[in-house]
Design an enzyme around this catalytic site. Structure first.
Site, PDB file in Angstrom:
ATOM      1  N   GLU A 175       0.871  -1.172   0.000  1.00  0.00           N
ATOM      2  CA  GLU A 175       0.000   0.000   0.000  1.00  0.00           C
ATOM      3  C   GLU A 175       0.907   1.219   0.000  1.00  0.00           C
ATOM      4  O   GLU A 175       1.477   1.578   1.033  1.00  0.00           O
ATOM      5  CB  GLU A 175      -0.910  -0.019   1.227  1.00  0.00           C
ATOM      6  CG  GLU A 175      -1.824  -1.230   1.311  1.00  0.00           C
ATOM      7  CD  GLU A 175      -2.766  -1.366   0.139  1.00  0.00           C
ATOM      8  OE1 GLU A 175      -2.937  -0.381  -0.611  1.00  0.00           O
ATOM      9  OE2 GLU A 175      -3.336  -2.450  -0.047  1.00  0.00           O
ATOM     10  N   CYS A 189      -2.100   9.052   2.918  1.00  0.00           N
ATOM     11  CA  CYS A 189      -1.682   8.500   1.618  1.00  0.00           C
ATOM     12  C   CYS A 189      -2.725   8.715   0.534  1.00  0.00           C
ATOM     13  O   CYS A 189      -2.384   8.721  -0.650  1.00  0.00           O
ATOM     14  CB  CYS A 189      -1.328   7.022   1.753  1.00  0.00           C
ATOM     15  SG  CYS A 189      -2.686   5.986   2.347  1.00  0.00           S
TER      16      CYS A 189
END
Length: 480
Positions: free
Chosen positions: A225, A259
């Site tokens: 990720e 993010c």
């Protein structure tokens, strides 16, 4: 010199302990390779109660790691989604575990086939500093739901949170089931080299490449990720206040240290000034002051603060217009607070348009047609998230089908990550693999196909010696 030797000894001790923990978890898994659904649910419920019990301690620790972190943001973005993920897994894990019946071809009857979902074993979880609770608990819930053991490597930038989480987990799990590993970069490198049965890393793309290389030596499957530059597209006719308030929220949470935060805006050229004003107003309304405002989070550490200041200096030197949103006109120089800052007249040679920003800076780029905006995105590495603001359903469908990103929101930002019934994961430079919900269970399970036959052997006609009427009939029926 003495301090350097002590540091190296401490890191080596951490690595030795980590290796011993891994071996103990692997041995424990061999003794209990298929925990029951009731055991898994019991573990998850114990985790839920521990998080609730230590809620305030976690909030305090995270805030101390940041210098100042909004308590409400920790509740909303870390504790709540962690608990919701546990609720969802407890509700569905029995159904996920059920073997899946599959069809057996006529030529192979009588028999049956099914897919059995087994735990893979010991899962490694590497956690970043920006959401140190949620990005530890989310993957842990996935690992436990699938029946695995888990080792969690916490970031050296969030030591207080790591200490609290280690204490919390030790109260409910033996180390051979769940353990926390701490230490500096050397420990992290050694962690990624362990022969895990699955490794999940959340963090920077550059570090993700190193993690994947280390995992490749052990043929360890990885879920990465990562991140990247997630764009937000403003349509030609969306009400600008609608888009501005949702983007301001998505960028303001955790001071942009997310993010999936909007990294830059693509706006119709004739709407840029009006949209900039709308966004400026929304930020000012959400954060009327900054210096002593408990709702606005600090930058995590001096290194990240200097990185962001470097982006601003570089952009200003190259001709960008810098518009900080500081309604109270406060002096922020002796803090690690950076005001939400809009950047206009940016160009691709600026660092702010080359690297993931990971802070409260927001470039706004003009586009002349939607085709041009989509081309701009397609020419760049695929982002972790993409946001579109517009109410035309045909245009929404076009964006869904003609762009690539790890996930997408239409007329919102960030909140797709909190949907437990959707997978979360990147694509290309923003990562690979998925977790959350059912997809997470599948990621950390081995889907083992099983073909089952009882006493009668219907396959005898295809055994040697070949020939005979039955084999000819088989050919006649199936070679067609």
């Amino acid at each position: 010199m003495v301090a350097d030797i002590a540091y190296l000894q401490e890191q080596q001790q951490s690595i030795s302990r980590m290796q011993a923990l891994f071996e103990s978890q692997r041995a424990a898994f061999r003794k209990a390779p298929m925990p029951s659904a009731d055991d898994r649910i019991r573990h998850l419920k114990a985790l839920k109660q521990a998080i609730l019990k230590h809620q305030q301690t976690l909030i305090t620790a995270i805030s101390e790691d940041f210098g100042r972190r909004s308590a409400d943001e920790t509740r909303l973005a870390e504790i709540m989604p962690s608990l919701e993920g546990i609720h969802y897994a407890c509700k569905h894990v029995k159904r996920w575990m059920k073997p899946s019946r599959r069809k057996v071809g006529l030529a192979f009857q009588p028999a049956k086939a099914e897919v059995v979902y087994q735990p893979v074993g010991v899962v490694g979880i590497i956690v970043p500093w920006n959401y140190p609770l949620f990005l530890a608990i989310g993957p842990l819930v996935t690992a436990l739901s699938a029946g695995n053991r888990a080792m969690i490597k916490m970031s050296e930038s969030s030591p207080r949170t790591a200490a609290v989480l280690e204490q919390l987990l030790s109260e409910i799990f033996p180390e051979e089931q769940v353990s926390v590993v701490t230490g500096e970069a050397d420990v992290g490198v050694a962690f990624s080299k362990l022969p895990f049965d699955h490794l999940l890393f959340t963090g920077a793309t550059s570090i993700g490449r190193h993690v994947m290389r280390a995992a490749a030596d052990n043929l360890t499957p990885v879920t990465l990720e990562l991140g990247g530059k997630s764009p937000a597209i403003i349509s030609a006719d969306v009400p600008l206040n609608d888009a501005a308030e949702r983007i301001a929220f998505g960028k303001g949470v955790n001071a942009g240290q997310t993010c999936v935060a909007p990294d830059y805006i693509l706006c119709p050229r004739n709407r840029v000034e009006e949209f900039t004003q709308a966004l400026f107003r929304q930020f000012a309304q959400m954060y009327p002051s900054l210096r002593d405002n408990a709702d606005f989070t600090q930058i995590i550490n001096p290194r990240q603060y200097q990185r962001l200041q470097g982006y601003l200096s570089d952009a200003a030197e190259k001709g960008a217009r810098i518009l900080p949103v500081n309604p109270a006109n406060e002096e922020l120089g002796d803090t690690r607070i950076i005001a939400p800052t809009l950047l206009l007249d940016v160009s691709d040679d600026m660092k702010v348009m080359q690297d993931e920003i990971f802070g409260p800076l927001l470039p706004i780029l003009p586009y002349d047609s939607l085709d041009a905006a989509l081309d701009y995105i397609a020419e760049r590495p695929r982002p972790l998230a993409l946001y579109y603001f517009g109410y035309d359903k045909a245009e929404q469908r076009r964006l869904m089908e003609q762009t690539h990103a790890g996930g997408m929101c239409i007329n919102d930002a960030l909140l797709h990550v909190a949907q437990d019934d959707m997978p979360f994961g990147g694509i290309g430079a923003s990562g690979m693999g998925h977790y959350h919900g059912h997809e997470g269970f599948l990621t950390m399970s081995k889907a083992k196909g099983v073909y089952i036959k009882q006493r009668y052997n219907g396959a005898k006609p295809i055994y040697p010696p070949y020939g005979g009427a039955l084999l000819k009939l088989v050919y006649k029926l199936f070679l067609r």
